[in-house]
Design an enzyme around this catalytic site. Structure first.
Site, mmCIF file in Angstrom:
data_model
loop_
_atom_site.group_PDB
_atom_site.id
_atom_site.type_symbol
_atom_site.label_atom_id
_atom_site.label_comp_id
_atom_site.label_asym_id
_atom_site.label_seq_id
_atom_site.Cartn_x
_atom_site.Cartn_y
_atom_site.Cartn_z
ATOM 1 N N VAL A 4 0.634 -1.245 0.046
ATOM 2 C CA VAL A 4 -0.009 -0.091 0.110
ATOM 3 C C VAL A 4 0.856 1.252 0.117
ATOM 4 O O VAL A 4 0.561 2.058 -0.836
ATOM 5 C CB VAL A 4 -0.975 0.046 1.271
ATOM 6 C CG1 VAL A 4 -1.669 1.269 1.413
ATOM 7 C CG2 VAL A 4 -2.005 -1.267 1.042
ATOM 8 N N ASP A 5 1.906 1.290 0.783
ATOM 9 C CA ASP A 5 2.736 2.480 0.983
ATOM 10 C C ASP A 5 3.407 2.624 -0.446
ATOM 11 O O ASP A 5 3.525 3.593 -1.046
ATOM 12 C CB ASP A 5 3.889 2.235 1.896
ATOM 13 C CG ASP A 5 3.620 2.657 3.031
ATOM 14 O OD1 ASP A 5 2.461 3.471 3.352
ATOM 15 O OD2 ASP A 5 4.013 2.161 4.237
ATOM 16 N N LEU A 6 3.689 1.428 -1.048
ATOM 17 C CA LEU A 6 4.445 1.706 -2.510
ATOM 18 C C LEU A 6 3.637 2.127 -3.564
ATOM 19 O O LEU A 6 4.210 3.047 -4.452
ATOM 20 C CB LEU A 6 5.155 0.374 -2.763
ATOM 21 C CG LEU A 6 6.387 -0.172 -1.756
ATOM 22 C CD1 LEU A 6 6.934 -1.716 -2.220
ATOM 23 C CD2 LEU A 6 7.607 0.554 -1.990
#
Length: 383
Positions: free
Chosen positions: A170-172
């Site tokens: 999700v961060d990426l």
């Protein structure tokens, strides 16, 4: 290469972000020529302490997403530091930040105020849930968002528990969407002469990558379930044991399946009524797996995968991280960056005229503070 030919050469980015989504975004911008100034608080980006491993006072986690940046320290809780930030923004094209919504506003630096003062500025905010709505303004971290948007519910063994994905996906993807949003806004600025606010939320980005599970749910109304390595819509699309390791078969159509069957000496399987079409194979995936486990037992994974993929059947051996790094194609695609003792992941976007370049090591804490402050005519004591 000095970066002057990068596709974003001449673009200045002020990076107030920390942890992963924002820094991943700004590293990509830096790789492609932007002048990225990373502004850390006095306590530093918290990922500097996310280890071990550590080297020269910084963790591998920090090193992995902070190259091609100049690093400075500003305590934005102080009015003098905020005044210096405003001076820096006078020559900036992009501001990236991931403060909790309301923080900049409380300092008199909200999006509306910045837009009025710097009409060409592209202001990208990365947040957990956006600024409003039922969850607006709440803090968000990758794993918690994975849980909330359903990603964990479809990840893991069919008989197991919901499982966090092994990378902070999700961060990426949030970082990637931030890059996309910034580039869209810069492109539009070429026509309008005006910047805009780019609102990127982990929650939205997590939901956006639920394909095909969300599409399946919209059409069927059925709750998607975990299926291990198997694909919910395609078969055989799963990992299978061979004589010395696992191979992942990614057979996407009936022609590939027929070719696969011929190559492993079982052409009759392609004519079996249970396996004629992808729909048949998906319904009868348990029976197909039983057949393939027997068929593949005499083979070695690496040799079989190489033979199949060269014949047009998508597949690959299941490798460890060190094995993937050591693969000759990884080196050929320049996906390992090495400079002055630093090793990092290469840029995946290959541009023919303005390729990515690697010009700066990840900055030591506050390494370029005096340099940057001198450029704007400020004294180090003001920070």
């Amino acid at each position: 290469m000095d970066g002057t030919t990068g596709s974003l050469a001449g673009i200045r980015v002020i990076d107030l972000s920390r942890v992963l989504g924002g820094p991943y975004c700004t590293q990509i911008l830096g790789d492609h020529g932007a002048d990225v100034i990373k502004v850390e608080p006095p306590q530093g980006d918290e990922t500097r302490a996310w280890g071990p491993p550590f080297e020269n006072g910084s963790s591998s986690y920090f090193q992995g997403v902070n190259r091609n940046k100049r690093g400075i320290v500003l305590d934005l809780k102080r009015e003098e530091a905020r005044a210096m930030l405003l001076v820096m923004l006078e020559s900036a094209d992009v501001l990236v930040e991931n403060f909790k919504p309301g923080t900049l506003e409380g300092w008199g630096l909200g999006p509306d105020i910045l837009a009025a003062r710097f009409p060409r500025l592209v202001h990208c905010r990365v947040s957990g849930f956006g600024a409003d709505g039922p969850l607006g303004g709440l803090p968000g971290y990758d794993a918690a968002v994975q849980a909330m948007v359903g990603l964990m519910s479809i990840n893991g063994p069919a008989s197991g528990e919901p499982t966090r994905m092994g990378v902070p996906v999700v961060d990426l993807v949030t970082g990637l969407n931030a890059v996309v949003g910034i580039l869209l806004a810069l492109g539009e600025r070429e026509r309008s002469g005006r910047g805009q606010f780019v609102d990127i939320a982990l929650y939205d980005c997590g939901l956006s990558i639920l394909h095909p599970h969300l599409a399946n749910f919209f059409m069927s109304g059925r709750t998607p379930a975990r299926s291990g390595n198997a694909h919910p819509n395609i078969s055989p699309y799963d990992s299978f044991a061979t004589g010395d390791g696992e191979i992942f078969l990614a057979v996407g159509n009936d022609g590939q399946f027929a070719k696969f069957c011929a190559l492993v000496g079982q052409p009759q399987l392609a004519g079996d009524p249970r396996f004629l079409t992808n729909g048949d194979r998906t319904v009868n995936r348990a029976a197909l797996r039983a057949e393939l486990e027997t068929v593949l037992a005499p083979y070695g994974a690496a040799a079989l995968a190489d033979r199949l993929i060269r014949a047009g059947v998508p597949c690959g051996p299941v490798l460890s991280v060190p094995e993937a790094v050591a693969h000759p194609h990884t080196r050929h695609r320049e996906m390992v960056v090495e400079m002055e003792g630093y090793r990092g992941t290469g840029a995946p976007v290959k541009l023919s005229r303005t390729p990515a370049s690697y010009r700066r090591l990840p900055p030591a804490f506050g390494e370029h503070t005096d340099e940057v402050l001198a450029e704007i005519g400020a004294a180090p004591a003001d920070k």
